[in-house]
Design a protein around this motif. Structure first.
Motif, mmCIF file in Angstrom:
data_model
loop_
_atom_site.group_PDB
_atom_site.id
_atom_site.type_symbol
_atom_site.label_atom_id
_atom_site.label_comp_id
_atom_site.label_asym_id
_atom_site.label_seq_id
_atom_site.Cartn_x
_atom_site.Cartn_y
_atom_site.Cartn_z
ATOM 1 N N TYR A 37 0.866 -1.177 0.000
ATOM 2 C CA TYR A 37 0.000 0.000 0.000
ATOM 3 C C TYR A 37 0.899 1.222 0.000
ATOM 4 N N ARG A 38 0.516 2.235 -0.766
ATOM 5 C CA ARG A 38 1.280 3.474 -0.737
ATOM 6 C C ARG A 38 1.159 4.136 0.629
ATOM 7 N N GLU A 39 -0.080 4.119 1.173
ATOM 8 C CA GLU A 39 -0.312 4.715 2.482
ATOM 9 C C GLU A 39 -1.582 4.117 3.066
ATOM 10 N N VAL A 40 -1.533 3.793 4.355
ATOM 11 C CA VAL A 40 -2.708 3.257 5.025
ATOM 12 C C VAL A 40 -3.194 4.273 6.057
ATOM 13 N N ASP A 41 -4.321 3.968 6.675
ATOM 14 C CA ASP A 41 -4.904 4.904 7.636
ATOM 15 C C ASP A 41 -4.232 4.847 8.995
ATOM 16 N N LEU A 42 -3.863 3.627 9.429
ATOM 17 C CA LEU A 42 -3.328 3.477 10.777
ATOM 18 C C LEU A 42 -2.382 2.294 10.832
ATOM 19 N N VAL A 43 -1.267 2.473 11.516
ATOM 20 C CA VAL A 43 -0.399 1.357 11.875
ATOM 21 C C VAL A 43 -0.258 1.343 13.389
ATOM 22 N N ILE A 44 -0.552 0.189 13.979
ATOM 23 C CA ILE A 44 -0.376 -0.014 15.419
ATOM 24 C C ILE A 44 0.942 -0.759 15.603
ATOM 25 N N ARG A 45 1.852 -0.171 16.344
ATOM 26 C CA ARG A 45 3.206 -0.715 16.466
ATOM 27 C C ARG A 45 3.501 -1.140 17.910
ATOM 28 N N GLY A 46 4.341 -2.174 18.029
ATOM 29 C CA GLY A 46 4.922 -2.529 19.313
ATOM 30 C C GLY A 46 4.098 -3.453 20.185
ATOM 31 N N ALA A 47 2.945 -3.923 19.680
ATOM 32 C CA ALA A 47 2.067 -4.764 20.496
ATOM 33 C C ALA A 47 2.326 -6.245 20.260
ATOM 34 N N LYS A 48 1.615 -7.060 21.001
ATOM 35 C CA LYS A 48 1.610 -8.503 20.792
ATOM 36 C C LYS A 48 0.226 -8.909 20.294
ATOM 37 N N VAL A 49 0.205 -9.643 19.183
ATOM 38 C CA VAL A 49 -1.050 -10.040 18.544
ATOM 39 C C VAL A 49 -1.409 -11.448 19.011
ATOM 40 N N VAL A 50 -2.655 -11.611 19.455
ATOM 41 C CA VAL A 50 -3.079 -12.869 20.069
ATOM 42 C C VAL A 50 -4.049 -13.613 19.156
ATOM 43 N N SER A 51 -3.798 -14.902 18.977
ATOM 44 C CA SER A 51 -4.712 -15.820 18.310
ATOM 45 C C SER A 51 -4.876 -17.029 19.238
ATOM 46 N N PRO A 52 -5.734 -17.983 18.905
ATOM 47 C CA PRO A 52 -5.864 -19.161 19.764
ATOM 48 C C PRO A 52 -4.609 -20.029 19.808
ATOM 49 N N ASP A 53 -3.708 -19.834 18.839
ATOM 50 C CA ASP A 53 -2.546 -20.709 18.711
ATOM 51 C C ASP A 53 -1.240 -20.085 19.155
ATOM 52 N N GLN A 54 -1.170 -18.758 19.140
ATOM 53 C CA GLN A 54 0.114 -18.137 19.446
ATOM 54 C C GLN A 54 -0.058 -16.668 19.804
ATOM 55 N N ILE A 55 0.969 -16.131 20.430
ATOM 56 C CA ILE A 55 1.078 -14.700 20.694
ATOM 57 C C ILE A 55 2.380 -14.243 20.061
ATOM 58 N N ILE A 56 2.286 -13.311 19.130
ATOM 59 C CA ILE A 56 3.483 -12.871 18.409
ATOM 60 C C ILE A 56 3.633 -11.358 18.522
ATOM 61 N N GLU A 57 4.868 -10.919 18.534
ATOM 62 C CA GLU A 57 5.123 -9.487 18.455
ATOM 63 C C GLU A 57 4.971 -9.073 17.000
ATOM 64 N N ALA A 58 4.055 -8.142 16.745
ATOM 65 C CA ALA A 58 3.785 -7.741 15.360
ATOM 66 C C ALA A 58 3.129 -6.375 15.342
ATOM 67 N N SER A 59 3.298 -5.710 14.228
ATOM 68 C CA SER A 59 2.568 -4.484 13.968
ATOM 69 C C SER A 59 1.393 -4.803 13.050
ATOM 70 N N VAL A 60 0.384 -3.951 13.082
ATOM 71 C CA VAL A 60 -0.834 -4.164 12.302
ATOM 72 C C VAL A 60 -1.154 -2.897 11.527
ATOM 73 N N LEU A 103 -3.043 -7.097 21.340
ATOM 74 C CA LEU A 103 -4.125 -6.897 20.377
ATOM 75 C C LEU A 103 -4.941 -8.180 20.295
ATOM 76 N N LEU A 104 -6.194 -8.083 20.697
ATOM 77 C CA LEU A 104 -7.113 -9.220 20.646
ATOM 78 C C LEU A 104 -8.169 -8.961 19.581
ATOM 79 N N PRO A 105 -8.622 -10.004 18.870
ATOM 80 C CA PRO A 105 -9.797 -9.795 18.024
ATOM 81 C C PRO A 105 -10.940 -9.311 18.922
ATOM 82 N N GLY A 106 -11.685 -8.315 18.452
ATOM 83 C CA GLY A 106 -12.802 -7.818 19.244
ATOM 84 C C GLY A 106 -13.699 -8.956 19.699
ATOM 85 N N ALA A 107 -14.159 -8.889 20.947
ATOM 86 C CA ALA A 107 -15.024 -9.940 21.469
ATOM 87 C C ALA A 107 -16.356 -9.951 20.734
#
Length: 498
Positions: free
Chosen positions: A5-28, A58-62
């Motif tokens: 993408y040339r430019e996006v609206d928002l980047v969230i940096r420095g968090a840990k992204v959670v799924s049922p299988d893993q927690i990873i350090e990632a930006s979104v 960062l959790l998927p919204g409940a």
């Protein structure tokens, strides 16, 4: 994973992204309503806005499968605006709302009233239509008009909607099974409860314990067994609401082993409260099914861990203060608000080691998204999904206060409870609806129906040659049990084979 993408609206940096299988350090990275990239910080596209989320998760919204927003009919208890505001402030981005409003959501006209009220929603939503004797003939019309799923009140609750007869329930399952649509069931035996309550009232019992005495766990055992028998025969999908008792778990386990398509929810009140709390909170504790003895708490946690119970819901059920504090327990309206407090309550248990954050994401988001056919777009932080995100601080401590709730209804048994773990920010389809712990009021009306993204798995109807619709078309003189040509017969295990 990223997309150029040339430019996006928002980047969230420095968090840990959670799924049922893993927690990873990632930006979104988020563009418009969707997540477009999840990955290493260096791979993120340029953004018009950046947000640091160091130390946060960062959790998927409940996704709450069970809320009562009371509109139309009872705006003194709750409205879509206030109920959805509570959801947003609780990290909940999608709710499924129940049909026992006034009028009940069993006609196109009533559905349209509800959809109009929902135009002020802060969160996305599905609508459970009413499955009852009077609605069987137009279930398909309700689906076409915007209903995502159905609810059958096999046990009586607020609104005193009549329980469907077993014949209507089966016919409803026969209509919905070929469509793959799931039906929520309030599974308690109304006949047993009505008789026991009548006898208790005649004996002068009006204390808080009398409500539990009127609704023993056998009511749940019997009703779940009956509902699953009918659903299994028709090949219908069902969802057991607010599972409360350790004693009825064996019915669920056996059905799942047989391959019945049943999903199950429980609620924080059944996992964390017990009759030990009755004296302190009185009529506020009256819910259906009832909160039970302490011995039921841990088995419900165990059932979540082993998959017998699939998900967490709240049964958010607001009432006025006067309706919850009457001297006669049988005259207290049933339920209390919960959609705003569920996440901090459950994150507290995660902090205590009772479950992992990955478990919580599975129960609060992934499982309900799959049950209602919206997984992939909802329930996951991945490219292509809606940017529905709860940004959580697991270290933040506090005390739950009913005075701070967004809900019109305030009284609840969580008031004064110490918690550790809060959602700080909530994004719905890329837009902040709660930021820094405060509702973003100009996001009112941002929520919309999930009907357009819903896609249920391929239906698995059974015994269709014996459905009511089939026997009504059976020519005179033809046995109604005659199997169509090529109809697969079930395998029968012989004594020799065993």
């Amino acid at each position: 994973m990223s997309t150029h993408y040339r430019e996006v609206d928002l980047v969230i940096r420095g968090a840990k992204v959670v799924s049922p299988d893993q927690i990873i350090e990632a930006s979104v990275a988020i563009a418009g309503e969707h997540i477009v990239a999840v990955g290493h910080d260096d791979t993120m596209p340029p953004a018009r806005q950046e947000m640091r989320a160091d130390g946060l998760y960062l959790l998927p919204g409940a996704i709450d499968s069970h809320v009562h927003f009371r509109d139309p009919g009872y705006p003194n208890k709750e409205t879509w605006r206030t109920g959805s505001a509570a959801a947003a402030c609780g990290g909940v981005t999608t709710v499924f709302e129940m049909p026992n409003t006034n009028p009940p959501t069993g006609t196109i006209e009533a559905l349209n009233l509800k959809l109009k009220a929902a135009e002020s929603s802060y969160c996305d939503f599905g609508i459970h239509g009413l499955l009852g004797d009077d609605t069987i003939d137009h279930l398909e019309d309700l689906l076409e008009a915007g209903v995502t799923s159905f609810k059958a009140f096999v046990g009586n609750t607020f609104g005193n909607l009549p329980s469907p007869t077993d014949g209507a329930l089966l016919e409803g399952f026969e209509k919905l099974a070929p469509l793959g649509i799931r039906t929520v069931v309030h599974a308690e035996n109304s006949s047993i409860m009505a008789r026991r309550q009548k006898r208790l009232v005649e004996a002068g019992r009006m204390d808080v314990h009398a409500h539990l005495a009127a609704r023993p766990s056998v009511c749940e055992i019997e009703a779940i067994g009956r509902v699953l028998t009918l659903a299994e025969w028709a090949g219908a999908r069902v969802h057991i609401a607010h599972h409360s008792a350790a004693d009825s778990l064996f019915v669920i386990r056996a059905a799942k082993l047989r391959g019945v398509d049943v999903t199950v929810e429980t609620c924080p009140q059944y996992m964390l409260l017990s009759t030990d709390d009755f004296t302190r909170f009185g009529g506020i504790m009256r819910v259906n099914p009832p909160i039970r003895e302490k011995r039921h708490n841990q088995p419900l946690w165990d059932a979540l861990m082993d998959g017998t119970i699939d998900m967490i819901a709240t049964d958010h059920a607001p009432h006025t203060d006067e309706e919850q504090t009457r001297a006669d327990i049988f005259k207290c309206d049933c339920g209390f608000p919960g959609v705003e407090t569920q996440m901090p309550l459950m994150l507290t248990e995660v902090n205590r080691g009772r479950a992992s954050l990955m478990d919580y994401v599975k129960w609060s988001s992934v499982a309900p998204a799959k049950a209602w056919g919206i997984y992939g777009t909802k329930g996951v932080i991945a490219p292509g999904a809606h940017a529905d995100i709860a940004i959580v601080d697991l270290n933040r401590s506090g005390v739950l206060s009913q005075g701070k709730l967004q809900s019109i209804s305030k009284l609840n048994p969580w008031n004064g409870r110490a918690v550790q773990g809060y959602p700080l920010h909530t994004l719905l389809r890329g837009r902040f609806v709660m930021r820094d712990g405060k509702l973003v009021t100009d996001a009112v009306g941002w929520g919309k129906s999930v009907k357009g993204i819903q896609k249920m798995p391929t239906p698995q109807p059974r015994n269709t040659h014996l459905y009511s619709s089939a026997i009504l078309e059976t020519p005179a003189g033809t046995a109604p049990h005659a199997l169509p040509a090529g109809y697969p017969l079930p395998a029968v295990e012989t004594e020799a084979a065993s």
